[in-house]
Design an enzyme around this catalytic site. Sequence first.
Site, short mmCIF file in Angstrom:
data_model
loop_
_atom_site.label_atom_id
_atom_site.label_comp_id
_atom_site.label_asym_id
_atom_site.label_seq_id
_atom_site.Cartn_x
_atom_site.Cartn_y
_atom_site.Cartn_z
N ALA A 75 0.84 -1.20 0.00
CA ALA A 75 0.00 0.00 0.00
C ALA A 75 0.87 1.25 0.00
O ALA A 75 2.01 1.24 0.49
CB ALA A 75 -0.92 0.00 1.23
N ASP A 76 0.33 2.30 -0.55
CA ASP A 76 1.03 3.58 -0.54
C ASP A 76 0.00 4.70 -0.58
O ASP A 76 -1.02 4.59 -1.27
CB ASP A 76 1.98 3.71 -1.73
#
Length: 204
Positions: A75-76
Site C-alpha cells: 500500500a502507498d
Amino acid sequence: MNNPAFQPLVLASASPRRRELLDQIGVWHEVAPVAIDETPVEGEAPDLYVLRMAREKALMCQQHWHDTDRLFLGADTTLVVDGRIMGKPDSGAEARAMLARLSGREHQVMSGVALAGPRAVRERVVSSRVRLRPLATSEIDNYVATGEPLDKAGAFGVQGRGAALVAELTGSYTAVVGLPLEAVTDLLYQVDQPVHHWWVAADE
C-alpha cells in the site's frame, strides 16, 4: 487457524496504522516490511505513482518470502496539491510551509493498494478529498511542535491531532489514514478470500 486456505495475509509495511485497520476488519496478518526507492518518475501521474509503489512493495515482499502461495499486500498513500505530489517534510520549517500551503484549501489524497498472489497482482487506487480549515500561524507552530507532522505526507495526519485541522473529508476515511479498507475487501473477494471467512476460519 486450522483452515490452510486462510493463512494470514502478509502486509508489506511497518505502518502501525495499516495493521490497526486490518485488525479492525478481522483480517489475520503478518508483517514483513520492505524498503524500495520511493522517488517519483519525472512526469508520473500521482495515481500511477501510488499504484506503482504499492505493486513494488507487494512483489518485493513476495519475492523474499518462503511461501509464494500466500497473499501479499502492498500500500502507498500520498497527498496531491495542484496536481503535484507532496511528500513528507524534511524539517519543522518545511512542515510549517506545507501546512501554510494547505491552509483553507482542498487537496487530494491518493491511496494505492496491490494484492500479489500466486497467479496475479490485483490493484486499486482510491482518491479522496480533504479540505483544511484556515489555520493561524500559532496553530501551525503548535501542531508542528507535537512532532506529528514530521512523518506524514503533507505534514498532517487525519487519525491524530491533525483531525482538528480538517474542515471536510469526502471519500474514504481509511484511505486517508493509509489503507482503503473497501478496496482491500474487494480485492480479497476477487481472489476468493472474502474477509468474513477470517472471522470463523480459526474454528474450522
